[in-house]
Design a protein around this motif. Structure first.
Motif, PDB file in Angstrom:
ATOM      1  N   TYR A   1       0.874  -1.186   0.030  1.00 29.60           N
ATOM      2  CA  TYR A   1      -0.093  -0.010   0.004  1.00 29.60           C
ATOM      3  C   TYR A   1       0.830   1.266   0.132  1.00 29.60           C
ATOM      4  O   TYR A   1       1.550   1.411   1.092  1.00 29.60           O
ATOM      5  CB  TYR A   1      -0.900   0.054   1.219  1.00 29.60           C
ATOM      6  N   ASN A   2       0.649   2.110  -0.890  1.00 31.22           N
ATOM      7  CA  ASN A   2       1.463   3.333  -1.199  1.00 31.22           C
ATOM      8  C   ASN A   2       0.566   4.619  -0.593  1.00 31.22           C
ATOM      9  O   ASN A   2      -0.565   4.866  -1.070  1.00 31.22           O
ATOM     10  CB  ASN A   2       1.843   3.621  -2.648  1.00 31.22           C
TER      11      ASN A   2
ATOM     12  N   ILE B   1       5.495   4.274   2.734  1.00 32.95           N
ATOM     13  CA  ILE B   1       4.527   3.364   3.689  1.00 32.95           C
ATOM     14  C   ILE B   1       4.606   3.819   5.248  1.00 32.95           C
ATOM     15  O   ILE B   1       5.373   4.013   5.769  1.00 32.95           O
ATOM     16  CB  ILE B   1       5.133   2.042   3.455  1.00 32.95           C
ATOM     17  N   HIS B   2       3.332   3.762   5.484  1.00 35.51           N
ATOM     18  CA  HIS B   2       2.996   4.213   7.106  1.00 35.51           C
ATOM     19  C   HIS B   2       2.514   3.160   7.884  1.00 35.51           C
ATOM     20  O   HIS B   2       1.422   2.401   7.370  1.00 35.51           O
ATOM     21  CB  HIS B   2       2.330   5.315   6.942  1.00 35.51           C
TER      22      HIS B   2
ATOM     23  N   THR C   1      -3.125   3.389  -2.972  1.00 44.12           N
ATOM     24  CA  THR C   1      -3.566   2.205  -3.536  1.00 44.12           C
ATOM     25  C   THR C   1      -2.556   1.122  -3.251  1.00 44.12           C
ATOM     26  O   THR C   1      -1.506   1.437  -3.006  1.00 44.12           O
ATOM     27  CB  THR C   1      -3.715   2.236  -5.111  1.00 44.12           C
ATOM     28  N   VAL C   2      -2.998  -0.062  -3.358  1.00 39.65           N
ATOM     29  CA  VAL C   2      -2.074  -1.202  -3.186  1.00 39.65           C
ATOM     30  C   VAL C   2      -1.173  -1.419  -4.696  1.00 39.65           C
ATOM     31  O   VAL C   2      -2.224  -1.565  -5.750  1.00 39.65           O
ATOM     32  CB  VAL C   2      -2.813  -2.318  -2.824  1.00 39.65           C
TER      33      VAL C   2
ATOM     34  N   PHE D   1      14.573   6.663  -4.369  1.00 42.03           N
ATOM     35  CA  PHE D   1      14.760   5.439  -3.974  1.00 42.03           C
ATOM     36  C   PHE D   1      13.281   4.735  -3.853  1.00 42.03           C
ATOM     37  O   PHE D   1      12.408   5.310  -4.098  1.00 42.03           O
ATOM     38  CB  PHE D   1      15.523   5.570  -2.597  1.00 42.03           C
ATOM     39  N   ASP D   2      13.576   3.400  -3.137  1.00 43.01           N
ATOM     40  CA  ASP D   2      12.044   2.660  -3.317  1.00 43.01           C
ATOM     41  C   ASP D   2      11.122   2.777  -2.562  1.00 43.01           C
ATOM     42  O   ASP D   2      10.293   3.136  -2.876  1.00 43.01           O
ATOM     43  CB  ASP D   2      12.665   0.954  -3.274  1.00 43.01           C
ATOM     44  N   ILE D   3      11.551   2.966  -0.983  1.00 45.73           N
ATOM     45  CA  ILE D   3      10.715   3.170   0.029  1.00 45.73           C
ATOM     46  C   ILE D   3      11.046   4.124   1.032  1.00 45.73           C
ATOM     47  O   ILE D   3      12.095   4.142   1.565  1.00 45.73           O
ATOM     48  CB  ILE D   3      10.420   1.671   0.732  1.00 45.73           C
ATOM     49  N   HIS D   4      10.180   4.943   1.315  1.00 38.15           N
ATOM     50  CA  HIS D   4      10.072   5.724   2.427  1.00 38.15           C
ATOM     51  C   HIS D   4       9.022   5.489   3.523  1.00 38.15           C
ATOM     52  O   HIS D   4       8.085   5.325   3.171  1.00 38.15           O
ATOM     53  CB  HIS D   4      10.228   7.349   2.009  1.00 38.15           C
TER      54      HIS D   4
END
Ligand SMILES: [Zn+2]
Length: 489
Positions: free
Chosen positions: A7-8, A275-276, A13-14, A241-244
């Motif tokens: 999930y972003n 992602i939270h 949305t996923v 980058f990919d994920i924060h």
């Protein structure tokens, strides 16, 4: 990479996850502001992102995990006013701010170690990256999106919002922010320097008595809270980058500001995925100083807080956290923790039992179904509660096979063993905890005292005295009473 979907928060949305660079994942997670001992609110993030990382590594990806330490710039009240959180604590404890940072960084890392989270690849400190932050602020000024005022530098939110979607991540609407800030601004000092109350500090001029300050093109001062994460994520993971990641409490203003700063510098959102994880509540209430319900992790592990009925182990806490989906709220209560403890013991017992299972020629159950369900659950936005449900199914299969109510062939017995190793220990990161040295010591002492009592009954006083004398020499005190003997050390 298999079909991991996450999930972003940014797109709500996923989405399918594919690393930007081959099999290498860049993961930036906002770490703690180190001005106090870690409490329950600190523990969910490290566990959630640890499981994400472990699962990616299980899938053959290489993760560069950057988690920062905020040791300067985070002000009391999370805005642009008030004292620095670390400086304030240093004043209270009458030590250097860096002593505060050091003590609570160690405490935080101790907690992470006890929670069995893998250490980050890089753990940069804000105070060690002042030059990078100044460089980024200069770039934002050059882009026309920040301005200097009286030795401080502010991000120009209104100009930025003309061409960018400010508020997209947090779902805030700028017009509402402006209306809200208008009321607030009248009460807060220092707002006069800002062109607009929604502008946020990139650099703050330091008053002479301010303990932490550095030279800059705008005079001596210190960085704002948000710029450190933009500067350090960029330094170690690149422009994109990919994920924060981080907690939902950081959506605004922290992450919204990070996106604005990075975009002002590089022209785009720094992270593909935002992602939270959700927060922990206590007996249905938010944790707050005023409610006096902030439980420190050391209090939890020792069981010494008025809200606690007993001590809970780090692995019970870890399992409890993973029994909820990371985006859902997680309500802490004694009942819930006790249930988690029982459930975890059931799984660990089953995992220990696998090695002793009878092997049959016929297989009546395909353990691979459980394995595949685990993969599917993780792929669907890290659904750890579903993985745990699958592990309980595996425990049921294990118990039935032990009672010879279900036949398992060699292949399935072995797969069952691998299932617990890979999923419970490897990906969920549960480690078997030593069941207290204290209870083991007590068992040994009871054994010795029983032997001594028997020796006395048999009139073997030489032996009973020898046991007593040797224990005394080791520092034990033995008390003989009507109901037998007791010991203390
Ligand atoms: Zn951050």
């Amino acid at each position: 990479m298999s079909d991991l979907r996450l999930y972003n928060t940014y797109t709500r949305t996923v989405e399918e996850f594919h690393p930007l660079h081959d099999k290498n994942v860049g993961l930036y997670v906002c770490g703690p502001t180190v001005y106090g001992p870690p409490h329950l609110g600190h523990v969910r993030g490290p566990v959630v992102f640890d499981v994400l990382r472990r699962y990616m590594e299980f899938q053959g990806l290489k993760v560069r995990h950057v988690r920062n330490i905020t040791d300067v710039g985070h002000l009391v009240g999370d805005g642009d006013e008030g004292e620095d959180k670390l400086s304030k604590q240093a004043r209270l404890e009458q030590v250097e701010p860096m002593e505060i940072a050091q003590a609570y960084t160690l405490a935080y890392n101790d907690m992470c170690r006890m929670m069995n989270t893998l250490p980050p690849s890089i753990e940069p400190r804000a105070s060690g990256h002042i030059l990078e932050q100044i460089g980024m602020i200069e770039a934002i000024i050059n882009a026309g999106l920040a301005y200097e005022a009286n030795g401080s530098v502010y991000f120009d939110v209104l100009t930025y919002a003309k061409t960018h979607d400010y508020g997209k991540l947090s779902g805030r609407v700028l017009e509402d922010l402006i209306a809200g800030a208008g009321n607030e601004a009248r009460e807060l000092e220092g707002q006069g320097e800002k062109r607009n109350p929604n502008d946020f500090a990139l650099w703050k001029k330091a008053a002479p008595e301010h303990i932490m300050q550095w030279n800059s093109p705008w005079g001596t001062g210190y960085p704002g809270w948000h710029i450190e994460c933009s500067a350090m994520s960029r330094k170690y993971l690149g422009d994109i980058f990919d994920i924060h990641g981080g907690g939902m409490d950081l959506l605004f203003p922290h992450h919204e500001s990070e996106i604005a700063q990075s975009t002002a510098c590089t022209g785009h959102n720094p992270a593909r995925f935002w992602i939270h994880h959700n927060m922990i509540t206590i007996n249905g209430q938010k944790m707050a100083k005023s409610l006096n319900n902030g439980i420190r992790v050391d209090e939890l592990f020792a069981g010494n807080h008025p809200l606690l009925e007993q001590a809970y182990s780090p692995m019970t806490l870890r399992f409890f956290i993973l029994q909820a989906h990371y985006r859902g709220t997680l309500d802490f209560s004694n009942e819930a923790l006790q249930a988690s403890d029982k459930g975890l013991q059931r799984l660990l017992n089953a995992a220990a039992q696998v090695k002793k299972l009878p092997v049959s020629d016929i297989g009546e159950y395909a353990v691979s179904d459980i394995w595949n369900n685990c993969v599917q659950s993780m792929n669907e936005d890290l659904n750890t509660p579903q993985v745990i449900a699958q592990l309980f199914e595996a425990a049921r299969v294990c118990n039935q096979a032990a009672d010879e109510k279900l036949k398992l062939d060699r292949e399935n017995v072995e797969l069952l063993g691998r299932l617990f190793d890979t999923w419970l220990l490897g990906i969920l990161g549960i480690k078997a905890e030593e069941k207290g040295h204290e209870s083991a010591l007590d068992g040994v002492m009871q054994l010795l005292l029983t032997m001594r009592a028997e020796a006395k009954t048999n009139k073997n006083y030489a032996l009973s005295d020898e046991i007593r004398n040797k224990l005394t020499a080791l520092g034990f005190t033995i008390k003989d009473g009507k109901d037998g003997s007791s010991w203390s050390l």
